[in-house]
Motif scaffolding. Structure first.
Motif, mmCIF file in Angstrom:
data_model
loop_
_atom_site.group_PDB
_atom_site.id
_atom_site.type_symbol
_atom_site.label_atom_id
_atom_site.label_comp_id
_atom_site.label_asym_id
_atom_site.label_seq_id
_atom_site.Cartn_x
_atom_site.Cartn_y
_atom_site.Cartn_z
ATOM 1 N N THR A 30 0.816 -1.211 0.000
ATOM 2 C CA THR A 30 0.000 0.000 0.000
ATOM 3 C C THR A 30 0.848 1.259 0.000
ATOM 4 O OG1 THR A 30 -0.128 -0.073 2.419
ATOM 5 C CG2 THR A 30 -1.901 -1.140 1.181
ATOM 6 N N ILE A 69 -4.263 5.620 8.376
ATOM 7 C CA ILE A 69 -5.431 6.008 7.588
ATOM 8 C C ILE A 69 -5.840 4.832 6.718
ATOM 9 C CG2 ILE A 69 -6.391 7.695 5.978
ATOM 10 C CD1 ILE A 69 -5.326 8.907 8.592
ATOM 11 N N ASN A 70 -6.930 4.194 7.081
ATOM 12 C CA ASN A 70 -7.388 3.004 6.342
ATOM 13 C C ASN A 70 -6.246 2.005 6.164
ATOM 14 O OD1 ASN A 70 -10.015 4.081 6.029
ATOM 15 N ND2 ASN A 70 -9.390 5.218 4.197
ATOM 16 N N GLY A 71 -5.479 1.803 7.241
ATOM 17 C CA GLY A 71 -4.387 0.840 7.213
ATOM 18 C C GLY A 71 -3.099 1.329 6.602
ATOM 19 N N ARG A 72 -2.991 2.616 6.336
ATOM 20 C CA ARG A 72 -1.764 3.163 5.748
ATOM 21 C C ARG A 72 -1.161 4.218 6.677
ATOM 22 N NH1 ARG A 72 -3.152 4.821 -0.342
ATOM 23 N NH2 ARG A 72 -0.887 5.190 -0.361
ATOM 24 N N ALA A 319 -9.541 9.573 5.181
ATOM 25 C CA ALA A 319 -10.223 8.361 5.618
ATOM 26 C C ALA A 319 -11.635 8.283 5.048
ATOM 27 C CB ALA A 319 -10.263 8.312 7.143
ATOM 28 N N LYS A 322 -11.382 7.614 1.353
ATOM 29 C CA LYS A 322 -10.706 6.344 1.039
ATOM 30 C C LYS A 322 -9.710 6.509 -0.109
ATOM 31 C CE LYS A 322 -14.353 3.224 2.706
ATOM 32 N NZ LYS A 322 -15.128 4.261 3.413
ATOM 33 N N ASP A 324 -5.778 8.928 -1.361
ATOM 34 C CA ASP A 324 -4.515 9.519 -0.913
ATOM 35 C C ASP A 324 -4.102 10.714 -1.753
ATOM 36 O OD1 ASP A 324 -3.825 8.288 -3.278
ATOM 37 O OD2 ASP A 324 -2.350 6.915 -2.408
ATOM 38 N N LEU A 351 -11.223 8.982 13.483
ATOM 39 C CA LEU A 351 -10.994 7.866 12.566
ATOM 40 C C LEU A 351 -11.726 6.610 13.015
ATOM 41 C CD1 LEU A 351 -7.202 8.492 11.896
ATOM 42 C CD2 LEU A 351 -9.058 8.735 10.233
ATOM 43 N N LYS A 352 -11.828 6.419 14.325
ATOM 44 C CA LYS A 352 -12.584 5.270 14.837
ATOM 45 C C LYS A 352 -14.054 5.385 14.436
ATOM 46 C CE LYS A 352 -9.594 4.592 18.878
ATOM 47 N NZ LYS A 352 -9.525 4.714 20.367
ATOM 48 N N ALA A 355 -14.502 4.794 10.710
ATOM 49 C CA ALA A 355 -14.416 3.365 10.397
ATOM 50 C C ALA A 355 -15.728 2.646 10.710
ATOM 51 C CB ALA A 355 -13.270 2.731 11.178
ATOM 52 N N GLU A 356 -16.497 3.194 11.652
ATOM 53 C CA GLU A 356 -17.799 2.622 12.012
ATOM 54 C C GLU A 356 -18.917 3.147 11.119
ATOM 55 O OE1 GLU A 356 -18.256 3.685 16.091
ATOM 56 O OE2 GLU A 356 -16.578 2.438 16.785
#
Length: 398
Positions: A30, A69-72, A319, A322, A324, A351-352, A355-356
């Motif tokens: 990523t 951020i979304n795993g990055r 985030a 989704k 960059d 961010l939490k 994500a929800e």
């Protein structure tokens, strides 16, 4: 957490990469999201830029530790604009063309922002700034710009109201030529003349080591108050020459110019009594206290609070979108700053929620971060101070 330093922060660039608890293979697939800071590590703004860059670095580290951020992860690349439009433009081109950043955070001097903004918008790179010149958001930036600093028009109004509240009737505006000089003087004049007072102005060369000739010219109009529009070094020269000319009226200056550095450099009676004005951070808020904790200082300045907010807003916008890119930030930053969702004071909490699948509404260390269509902050409080006994003393926040 990994720090990668290209050059010493006061020499040129600082690159900071935060690593997360995630597999190396996934990181390689990523890659990091690259963001740049462009602050005055040297030059007239050199007392503010290093702390600003550090505030962004610390905020990014915190986000990376929480999962990114979304795993990055976020990669922060910092450059020195030297408080110079030419140097700032060169540094911006490096950040855009070589480092491939999605956003540039923290331009301070209005002249630097004016030079950099068109390049950012043309390249699809988002720019967040703490500059106040009215003309900045009137540039054709296509939505790739926000600022958290109140405009100099509003600041000129506040200076005029402040002087009038101290019974000033004849106000002189003395300043070097900057992108905000004209708009500030115009708004100051409008307020003062509406109350029956009068104004005058003088533009000086901020590279001169003495301004005695200019001081003599200003004093011919017998002002009872002088508003100083320069930076720290040239304001110190002006204040010293006004003292030598036995000016006994009121002096007003920007807090970024009449600061501890200036007061410490001048004899106590030279700077005594100067009034200062600055946008106020949201003192007492959870975000403000958190910035103080991150930086290890009791009272973070408004610029550090503003760039902390910039990083948090950009992170949450990325985030939500989704992606960059600067376009993703542009399209989503108002969704997290004034989207009517759950109130948050930091990106980690935001961010939490994102994500929800929940909406967020960010209020930061600099205050509510709501923006007009052209990118101006909609509201701000101001901090009024005065030099008393060699110390800068708070008068009020309003």
């Amino acid at each position: 957490m990994t720090d990668i330093t290209r050059r010493h922060i006061l020499g040129a660039s600082l690159v900071v990469a935060g690593t997360m608890a995630m597999p190396a293979v996934l990181r390689a697939q990523t890659g990091p999201i690259r963001l740049g800071t462009l602050t005055p590590l040297t030059g007239s703004g050199g007392s503010y830029g290093p702390v600003m860059a550090n505030a962004v670095k610390k905020a990014a580290e915190e986000i990376n530790k929480a999962g990114g951020i979304n795993g990055r992860e976020l990669l922060i690349i910092s450059e020195d604009d030297q408080t110079s439009p030419e140097a700032g433009l060169r540094a911006a081109r490096k950040l855009i063309d070589i480092d491939k950043v999605a956003a540039i955070i923290g331009t301070w001097a209005s002249s630097v922002t004016t030079a950099v903004a068109p390049v950012c918008s043309q390249s699809g790179v988002f720019l967040s700034t703490v500059s106040g010149a009215e003309s900045i958001t009137q540039l054709p930036h296509q939505g790739f710009l926000i600022r958290t600093q109140p405009t100099t028009t509003l600041q000129g109004i506040k200076f005029g109201e402040f002087a009038l509240s101290n019974n000033a009737k004849n106000v002189a505006f003395v300043s070097p030529q900057t992108p905000f000089t004209e708009s500030q003087y115009a708004s100051l004049t409008k307020v003062v003349t509406a109350a029956g007072g009068k104004t005058s102005s003088l533009i000086y060369d901020d590279k001169k080591t003495t301004l005695r000739t200019e001081v003599d010219q200003v004093l011919r109009s017998k002002p009872d108050a002088i508003v100083m529009g320069g930076y720290t070094n040239d304001t110190a020269v002006l204040v010293r020459d006004l003292y030598r000319a036995s000016f006994s009226g009121q002096l007003y200056g920007f807090a970024y110019a009449v600061n501890k550095q200036l007061v410490d450099a001048l004899q106590g009676d030279v700077s005594e009594g100067i009034y200062t004005l600055a946008p106020s951070p949201a003192e007492g808020s959870g975000a403000y206290k958190h910035v103080a904790q991150l930086l290890g200082i009791d009272t973070p300045d408004t610029y550090s609070c503003q760039v902390y907010d910039h990083l948090n807003l950009i992170a949450m916008a990325l985030a939500v979108g989704k992606g960059d890119t600067g376009t993703v930030i542009k399209d989503n930053i108002r969704k997290v700053s004034q989207g009517g969702g759950e109130r948050v004071e930091n990106a980690v909490d935001g961010l939490k929620l994102i994500a929800e699948g929940k909406k967020v509404d960010y209020d930061g260390a600099s205050g509510p971060c709501d923006f007009t269509d052209i990118g101006d902050i909609t509201d701000a409080k101001f901090r009024y101070e005065q030099v008393k006994g060699g110390k800068i003393t708070l008068l009020k926040i309003a």
